[in-house]
Motif scaffolding. Structure first.
Motif, PDB file in Angstrom:
ATOM      1  N   PRO A  81      26.438  28.248  73.388  1.00 11.77           N
ATOM      2  CA  PRO A  81      27.143  27.930  74.640  1.00 11.77           C
ATOM      3  C   PRO A  81      28.388  27.079  74.365  1.00 11.77           C
ATOM      4  N   PHE A  82      29.394  27.251  75.186  1.00  9.58           N
ATOM      5  CA  PHE A  82      30.539  26.339  75.115  1.00  9.58           C
ATOM      6  C   PHE A  82      31.159  26.220  76.501  1.00  9.58           C
ATOM      7  N   THR A  83      31.920  25.162  76.719  1.00 12.07           N
ATOM      8  CA  THR A  83      32.485  24.841  78.028  1.00 12.07           C
ATOM      9  C   THR A  83      33.957  25.224  78.073  1.00 12.07           C
ATOM     10  N   LEU A  84      34.321  25.956  79.123  1.00  7.75           N
ATOM     11  CA  LEU A  84      35.719  26.340  79.322  1.00  7.75           C
ATOM     12  C   LEU A  84      36.519  25.180  79.893  1.00  7.75           C
ATOM     13  N   ASP A 132      37.913  24.891  82.693  1.00 14.41           N
ATOM     14  CA  ASP A 132      37.620  24.608  84.098  1.00 14.41           C
ATOM     15  C   ASP A 132      36.254  23.974  84.304  1.00 14.41           C
ATOM     16  N   GLY A 133      35.536  23.720  83.210  1.00 10.38           N
ATOM     17  CA  GLY A 133      34.237  23.073  83.294  1.00 10.38           C
ATOM     18  C   GLY A 133      33.055  24.011  83.337  1.00 10.38           C
ATOM     19  N   SER A 134      33.295  25.297  83.488  1.00  6.99           N
ATOM     20  CA  SER A 134      32.189  26.257  83.503  1.00  6.99           C
ATOM     21  C   SER A 134      31.714  26.529  82.082  1.00  6.99           C
ATOM     22  N   THR A 135      30.456  26.936  81.975  1.00  8.64           N
ATOM     23  CA  THR A 135      29.847  27.171  80.661  1.00  8.64           C
ATOM     24  C   THR A 135      29.672  28.663  80.416  1.00  8.64           C
ATOM     25  N   VAL A 136      30.013  29.076  79.220  1.00  8.23           N
ATOM     26  CA  VAL A 136      29.851  30.467  78.805  1.00  8.23           C
ATOM     27  C   VAL A 136      28.872  30.502  77.636  1.00  8.23           C
ATOM     28  N   SER A 137      27.940  31.443  77.690  1.00 11.30           N
ATOM     29  CA  SER A 137      26.953  31.588  76.631  1.00 11.30           C
ATOM     30  C   SER A 137      27.275  32.840  75.822  1.00 11.30           C
ATOM     31  N   THR A 143      33.477  39.335  77.860  1.00  7.88           N
ATOM     32  CA  THR A 143      32.647  38.157  78.118  1.00  7.88           C
ATOM     33  C   THR A 143      32.770  37.733  79.572  1.00  7.88           C
ATOM     34  N   ARG A 144      31.637  37.572  80.227  1.00  3.48           N
ATOM     35  CA  ARG A 144      31.600  37.185  81.629  1.00  3.48           C
ATOM     36  C   ARG A 144      32.113  35.755  81.795  1.00  3.48           C
ATOM     37  N   GLY A 145      33.082  35.558  82.691  1.00  2.00           N
ATOM     38  CA  GLY A 145      33.616  34.229  82.966  1.00  2.00           C
ATOM     39  C   GLY A 145      34.782  33.822  82.079  1.00  2.00           C
ATOM     40  N   MET A 146      35.096  34.594  81.057  1.00  2.00           N
ATOM     41  CA  MET A 146      36.208  34.260  80.172  1.00  2.00           C
ATOM     42  C   MET A 146      37.533  34.549  80.887  1.00  2.00           C
ATOM     43  N   PRO A 147      38.477  33.591  80.880  1.00  2.00           N
ATOM     44  CA  PRO A 147      39.760  33.824  81.553  1.00  2.00           C
ATOM     45  C   PRO A 147      40.484  35.044  80.988  1.00  2.00           C
ATOM     46  N   ALA A 148      41.086  35.828  81.875  1.00  2.00           N
ATOM     47  CA  ALA A 148      41.800  37.029  81.455  1.00  2.00           C
ATOM     48  C   ALA A 148      42.964  36.691  80.537  1.00  2.00           C
ATOM     49  N   SER A 149      43.573  35.509  80.738  1.00  2.00           N
ATOM     50  CA  SER A 149      44.713  35.114  79.906  1.00  2.00           C
ATOM     51  C   SER A 149      44.305  34.972  78.444  1.00  2.00           C
ATOM     52  N   VAL A 150      43.085  34.518  78.203  1.00  2.00           N
ATOM     53  CA  VAL A 150      42.592  34.356  76.831  1.00  2.00           C
ATOM     54  C   VAL A 150      42.435  35.733  76.174  1.00  2.00           C
ATOM     55  N   ILE A 151      41.830  36.646  76.894  1.00  2.00           N
ATOM     56  CA  ILE A 151      41.610  37.989  76.351  1.00  2.00           C
ATOM     57  C   ILE A 151      42.945  38.697  76.124  1.00  2.00           C
ATOM     58  N   ASP A 152      43.878  38.542  77.066  1.00  2.00           N
ATOM     59  CA  ASP A 152      45.180  39.181  76.917  1.00  2.00           C
ATOM     60  C   ASP A 152      45.909  38.654  75.685  1.00  2.00           C
ATOM     61  N   LEU A 205      20.837  38.013  78.786  1.00  2.00           N
ATOM     62  CA  LEU A 205      20.559  36.866  77.922  1.00  2.00           C
ATOM     63  C   LEU A 205      21.798  36.031  77.619  1.00  2.00           C
ATOM     64  N   ALA A 206      22.969  36.603  77.745  1.00  2.00           N
ATOM     65  CA  ALA A 206      24.197  35.893  77.412  1.00  2.00           C
ATOM     66  C   ALA A 206      25.352  36.511  78.170  1.00  2.00           C
ATOM     67  N   ASP A 207      26.480  35.770  78.195  1.00  2.00           N
ATOM     68  CA  ASP A 207      27.659  36.253  78.908  1.00  2.00           C
ATOM     69  C   ASP A 207      28.509  37.195  78.065  1.00  2.00           C
ATOM     70  N   GLY A 208      28.334  37.163  76.762  1.00  2.00           N
ATOM     71  CA  GLY A 208      29.119  38.004  75.878  1.00  2.00           C
ATOM     72  C   GLY A 208      28.638  37.881  74.447  1.00  2.00           C
ATOM     73  N   MET A 209      29.370  38.487  73.534  1.00  2.00           N
ATOM     74  CA  MET A 209      28.991  38.505  72.124  1.00  2.00           C
ATOM     75  C   MET A 209      30.071  37.823  71.273  1.00  2.00           C
ATOM     76  N   LEU A 210      29.651  37.388  70.095  1.00  2.47           N
ATOM     77  CA  LEU A 210      30.549  36.725  69.154  1.00  2.47           C
ATOM     78  C   LEU A 210      30.137  37.141  67.745  1.00  2.47           C
ATOM     79  N   ALA A 211      31.097  37.608  66.951  1.00  4.98           N
ATOM     80  CA  ALA A 211      30.823  37.963  65.556  1.00  4.98           C
ATOM     81  C   ALA A 211      31.513  36.956  64.648  1.00  4.98           C
ATOM     82  N   MET A 212      30.811  36.554  63.589  1.00  2.00           N
ATOM     83  CA  MET A 212      31.343  35.558  62.659  1.00  2.00           C
ATOM     84  C   MET A 212      30.707  35.764  61.295  1.00  2.00           C
ATOM     85  N   SER A 213      31.220  35.060  60.299  1.00  2.00           N
ATOM     86  CA  SER A 213      30.599  35.122  58.976  1.00  2.00           C
ATOM     87  C   SER A 213      29.299  34.336  58.980  1.00  2.00           C
ATOM     88  N   ASP A 214      28.461  34.615  58.013  1.00  2.00           N
ATOM     89  CA  ASP A 214      27.196  33.884  57.941  1.00  2.00           C
ATOM     90  C   ASP A 214      27.427  32.392  57.694  1.00  2.00           C
TER      91      ASP A 214
END
Length: 391
Positions: A107-110, A112-117, A154-163, A193-202
């Motif tokens: 989880p992390f906080t955007l 605007d104070g909302s939380t995205v998982s 990702t649900r709740g993620m600002p469109a400006s970030v994705i753009d 179970l979550a608002d979106g997915m994240l891929a990263m190295s181990d």
């Protein structure tokens, strides 16, 4: 309508004429069937979204076999497995390569104070053959410390970030005390179970989840040698790991096992399945009540036909005609409203609620069957009656 039904049935559409004679009852009956159809559509839509989001993470993977802990339930709801099993698996004939897979909810906080998982997946970036082509192009960038690939849906993620990310920019955020930098996007979508997915190295995963260790991934992914049967290798692995408390499944079988678990053992799937049953039951009761009342109101007319020698198939044909009319007239508005509600639900929640042709056909056939069964039940009194009594 009468002329159309006359051409369709090859006789006077008695059932339609009886239904249309009492327009208030016809509207009430069609509304009831539409409501039942809508209820079934919504339950199936949400259940479909549950199933789609359950198997969506497999879209990140390109593996033939998945080894998991017996304690786990699904790919994303999994226990931990000893990494030593990977080296055991590599010694089995037919196994070409293996890699660990780490999964955790971050989880992390955007701003605007909302939380995205974010459901986070940790990969060994030196083995790109285990990831799908959808993220392969950006996979090399994950070798840099604390870089990630962010789900653009990702649900709740600002469109400006994705753009900005889509245009080649970067997005820096802090999660679990670790500063991460999104350097690319993928298209998976959120779920239950979550608002979106994240891929990263181990390595980035282990820094983001300090309580986890490299010796205990959630799954071991395997690819088999060219020309070797996956099922054959699965059986060899089960023989080589008889007492390791692990599950060995082909990737497609693992996805199917996840679906079976979510639909039959998780309360969410059971509730939605029960909702479908209730929708069908509501439709049966409504149509039965309408047709039974119609039969009772026209007993005199039916008695005349029966006295003239018409048999039960004739009366069943009339009632089935009414049932078909109610099914078709009730299905169409139910379908239209459902499509609108699907779009609204998808826009608000980000869940993959989609109307497809197979679902529409299935619900139509179910509606037709339910109405026909109700019609058959409604004619029982007429079948057992004596014409003299009916007069």
């Amino acid at each position: 309508m009468s002329r159309l039904l006359t051409n369709l049935f090859g006789r006077l559409p008695i059932g339609w004429l009886q239904l249309s004679h009492n327009k208030a009852r016809l509207v009430a009956a069609v509304s009831g069937v539409s409501f039942a159809t809508l209820l079934v559509f919504m339950q199936l839509g949400i259940m479909g979204a549950l199933n789609s989001s359950t198997v969506a993470p497999y879209g990140l993977l390109s593996a033939d076999i998945v080894i998991s802990s017996e304690e786990g339930n699904t790919l994303t709801d999994a226990g931990e497995i000893a990494r030593a099993r990977m080296f055991q698996a590599l010694g089995v004939p037919g196994v070409a390569d293996a890699t660990p897979l780490y999964i955790g909810n971050l989880p992390f906080t955007l701003d605007d104070g909302s939380t995205v998982s974010l459901l986070s997946f940790g990969f060994d970036v030196s083995q790109p053959e285990f990831v799908s082509p959808s993220i392969a192009a950006s996979f090399g960038s994950l070798t840099i410390e604390n870089t990630v690939i962010l789900d653009r849906d990702t649900r709740g993620m600002p469109a400006s970030v994705i753009d900005a990310l889509t245009a080649g920019g970067r997005y820096e955020f802090e999660a679990n005390g670790n500063t991460l930098v999104a350097v690319g996007t993928m298209n998976i979508g959120g779920g239950f179970l979550a608002d979106g997915m994240l891929a990263m190295s181990d390595q980035t995963f282990l820094r983001s989840f300090p309580a986890r260790t490299s010796s205990a991934p959630n799954h071991i992914l395997l690819n088999v040698d060219d020309g070797v049967s996956v099922d054959t290798v699965v059986e060899r692995l089960r023989g080589a790991l008889p007492s390791a408390n692990v599950k060995v499944l082909a990737a497609d079988a693992s996805a199917q096992a996840d679906l079976d678990f979510m639909s039959s053992e998780r309360p969410t799937g059971i509730i939605f399945g029960f909702g479908v049953f209730m929708g069908i039951l509501v439709g049966l009761v409504i149509v039965y009540q309408v047709l039974s009342t119609d039969v009772a109101d026209h007993l005199g007319e039916y008695a005349t036909f029966k006295a003239m020698g018409y048999g039960q198939p004739f009366f069943l044909g009339i009632v089935f005609e009414e049932a078909i009319v109610l099914a078709v007239f009730g299905f169409i508005p139910g379908l239209i409203v459902s499509i609108g509600l699907y779009a609204g639900l998808r826009a608000v929640t980000g869940l993959p609620v989609e109307m497809d042709a197979s679902r529409a056909i299935l619900v139509f056939l179910g509606t037709l069957t339910a109405c026909t069964i109700s019609g058959a039940i409604a004619t029982r009194r007429l079948a057992a009656a004596d014409p003299a009594d009916l007069f």
